[in-house]
Motif scaffolding. Structure first.
Motif, PDB file in Angstrom:
ATOM      1  N   ARG A  45       0.832  -1.210   0.000  1.00 20.92           N
ATOM      2  CA  ARG A  45       0.000   0.000   0.000  1.00 20.92           C
ATOM      3  C   ARG A  45       0.864   1.257   0.000  1.00 20.92           C
ATOM      4  N   ASN A  46       1.890   1.260   0.816  1.00 20.51           N
ATOM      5  CA  ASN A  46       2.798   2.417   0.850  1.00 20.51           C
ATOM      6  C   ASN A  46       3.452   2.641  -0.506  1.00 20.51           C
ATOM      7  N   LEU A  47       3.887   1.538  -1.139  1.00 20.21           N
ATOM      8  CA  LEU A  47       4.511   1.658  -2.456  1.00 20.21           C
ATOM      9  C   LEU A  47       3.511   2.172  -3.489  1.00 20.21           C
ATOM     10  N   TYR A  48       2.307   1.627  -3.470  1.00 21.89           N
ATOM     11  CA  TYR A  48       1.244   2.013  -4.410  1.00 21.89           C
ATOM     12  C   TYR A  48       0.970   3.521  -4.311  1.00 21.89           C
ATOM     13  N   GLU A  49       0.825   4.017  -3.085  1.00 15.13           N
ATOM     14  CA  GLU A  49       0.512   5.431  -2.901  1.00 15.13           C
ATOM     15  C   GLU A  49       1.691   6.322  -3.264  1.00 15.13           C
ATOM     16  N   LYS A  50       2.900   5.873  -2.955  1.00 19.47           N
ATOM     17  CA  LYS A  50       4.088   6.677  -3.272  1.00 19.47           C
ATOM     18  C   LYS A  50       4.305   6.779  -4.774  1.00 19.47           C
ATOM     19  N   LEU A  51       4.263   5.632  -5.474  1.00 10.17           N
ATOM     20  CA  LEU A  51       4.525   5.643  -6.911  1.00 10.17           C
ATOM     21  C   LEU A  51       3.505   6.479  -7.662  1.00 10.17           C
ATOM     22  N   ASN A  52       2.243   6.365  -7.271  1.00 11.10           N
ATOM     23  CA  ASN A  52       1.203   7.077  -8.005  1.00 11.10           C
ATOM     24  C   ASN A  52       1.104   8.548  -7.610  1.00 11.10           C
ATOM     25  N   SER A  53       1.502   8.900  -6.375  1.00 12.67           N
ATOM     26  CA  SER A  53       1.491  10.312  -5.972  1.00 12.67           C
ATOM     27  C   SER A  53       2.683  11.061  -6.556  1.00 12.67           C
ATOM     28  N   ASP A  54       3.813  10.356  -6.750  1.00 10.85           N
ATOM     29  CA  ASP A  54       5.011  10.984  -7.321  1.00 10.85           C
ATOM     30  C   ASP A  54       4.946  11.092  -8.840  1.00 10.85           C
ATOM     31  N   ASN A  55       3.930  10.490  -9.429  1.00 14.50           N
ATOM     32  CA  ASN A  55       3.847  10.413 -10.887  1.00 14.50           C
ATOM     33  C   ASN A  55       3.278  11.706 -11.469  1.00 14.50           C
TER      34      ASN A  55
END
Length: 462
Positions: free
Chosen positions: A64-74
């Motif tokens: 979940r942390n990875l999912y939110e980080k990758l998509n928020s940084d995109n």
């Protein structure tokens, strides 16, 4: 992205997915699969188990942390990753609480999931990606449906912030580039003129086998002598054939014990990181496992152990995918997923040749029509098949497997008998009695079966 491959979403995951996020309703909302994941660079299939959810909690949190980080940084409109959660159930536990546990696993998560009632689809995905019961697994797929990794959960734990996402695996020649391979205990009996210091690049071009095994594993100890016999037999015909052993032993002593008996090359025990990377590269779920690579490093088969059991003299080595196969237990299992044309004959060798001569032209025409090239077989080839109704071609010899299929369908015990079997749709069709069985009549029956222009009979008890 290849526009011709957009249909792979529904072929792989069905037409609809659940939205998990922020829903307090009893039924999670549904959405179109293609619309939901079609705007993503990478799709992650997250296999977890409802009745052992505690084992998945840590991995779920990191994902979940990875999912939110990758998509928020995109900065793009496209998502860097979309997750589809596949909630499974350990078979030996009580199933009655699955539906409530299924929903509990998904509430509050920011991604998608397969619907609860997609039981057959979940089973098919589990077989496709060789999911081991009770082991949470993350599979990564690119935008065209090709597999990036079948064990990305290991990389997630190593790199929780996704610095190297999507963790595309290094090719095998790079993994082994700096590794000095050891000779097995009897290696020089088979390779009398070989140099002492051997690297992967030094191995002559040819079929290569990777043998994942361990001395502590009883099935491994039983299989290793069989594999050794096959290895020596094949090398008489193909002297460039080589095997590399990747150990799962837990001590140098155990490792040395099993290596003493081996006539092939070995990854050193101290190269633990390399051994782990090779297991991740090929998604090894259990041992013993024998996989074969062609001269270009492409996987020919992940299940050479079963191939050898069915072909102990290695007459069909290296067991490349074929248009027509003998109906064994392995191919019978695939009948749950795909329809098949089955020609039942006696078990004599002449009858087998007859069956293959009848079925092969029809099979070749079918695969040509649907652009399936068995000479360049890839794991995801079914995603490129235009017709979802993928068709197998099988020869049913006089065997227990044939008898079981006949009993399931309710067929007369006569040969030769040409049958179209469609277990996914609970029906079958038999070529009319009295018609001469030849290449033309077989091809005609296949065309009619494909188009639904045959007299289908319901399968009893299905």
């Amino acid at each position: 992205m290849n526009p011709n491959k957009h249909k792979w979403h529904e072929r792989l995951l069905g037409k609809q997915l659940l939205k998990c996020c922020n829903s307090d309703s009893i039924d999670l909302p549904l959405c179109s699969t293609s619309e939901a994941i079609g705007n993503s660079n990478v799709i992650g299939l997250y296999f977890c188990f409802a009745n052992i959810n505690s084992k998945s909690d840590d991995l779920t949190g990191k994902l979940r942390n990875l999912y939110e980080k990758l998509n928020s940084d995109n900065n793009s409109d496209r998502k860097r990753i979309e997750i589809v959660q596949v909630v499974l159930w350990v078979n030996n536990d009580v199933y009655s609480d699955f539906q409530s546990s299924h929903r509990e696993c998904l509430l509050g998560l920011p991604w998608l999931a397969l619907p609860f009632d997609e039981i057959e689809l979940k089973a098919r995905l589990s077989r496709r990606y060789r999911i081991k019961s009770g082991v949470p697994t993350l599979v990564l797929i690119d935008e065209d449906g090709a597999t990036i990794s079948v064990s990305a959960q290991d990389k997630l734990l190593e790199d929780p912030y996704g610095v190297n996402f999507p963790w595309r695996p290094r090719p095998v020649d790079q993994v082994l580039k700096d590794v000095a391979l050891l000779p097995g205990g009897t290696f020089y009996k088979e390779h009398p003129n070989t140099m002492q210091d051997i690297h992967y690049k030094d191995i002559p071009a040819g079929i290569k086998g990777f043998y994942f095994s361990a001395n502590w594993c009883p099935p491994c100890r039983a299989f290793t002598p069989q594999l050794s016999d096959m290895y020596k037999l094949v090398r008489k015909k193909e002297p460039n054939f080589e095997i590399i052993f990747i150990s799962s032993d837990r001590s140098p002593q155990s490792f040395n014990t099993i290596v003493e008996t081996m006539p092939w090359l070995v990854v050193p025990f101290q190269q633990s990181a390399v051994r782990a990377e090779l297991a991740q590269l090929y998604g090894i779920r259990g041992i013993p496992t024998l996989l074969l690579l062609d001269t270009n490093g492409h996987v020919i088969t992940m299940d050479a152990r079963t191939e050898l059991a069915e072909d102990p003299l290695a007459q069909n080595f290296p067991w490349k995918p074929r248009a027509v196969n003998i109906l064994t237990e392995r191919y019978a299992a695939k009948l749950q997923e795909f329809p098949a044309i089955v020609l039942f004959v006696d078990g004599e060798e002449t009858e087998l040749h007859f069956a293959e001569s009848i079925l092969t032209p029809a099979a070749d025409a079918y695969y040509k029509k649907h652009n399936i090239n068995f000479n360049s077989f890839q794991e995801d080839f079914l995603l490129s098949v235009e017709n979802e109704n993928y068709l197998q071609f099988l020869v049913g010899l006089d065997s227990e497997t044939s008898d079981i299929l006949r009993d399931l369908i309710g067929l007369d015990d006569v040969v030769p008998l040409l049958v179209g079997v469609d277990i996914p749709n609970r029906r079958f069709a038999v070529m009319e009695y009295g018609i001469e069985l030849n290449v033309d009549s077989c091809s005609d029956f296949v065309d009619k079966f494909q188009n639904g222009n045959v007299e289908f009979v319901g399968i009893k008890g299905q």
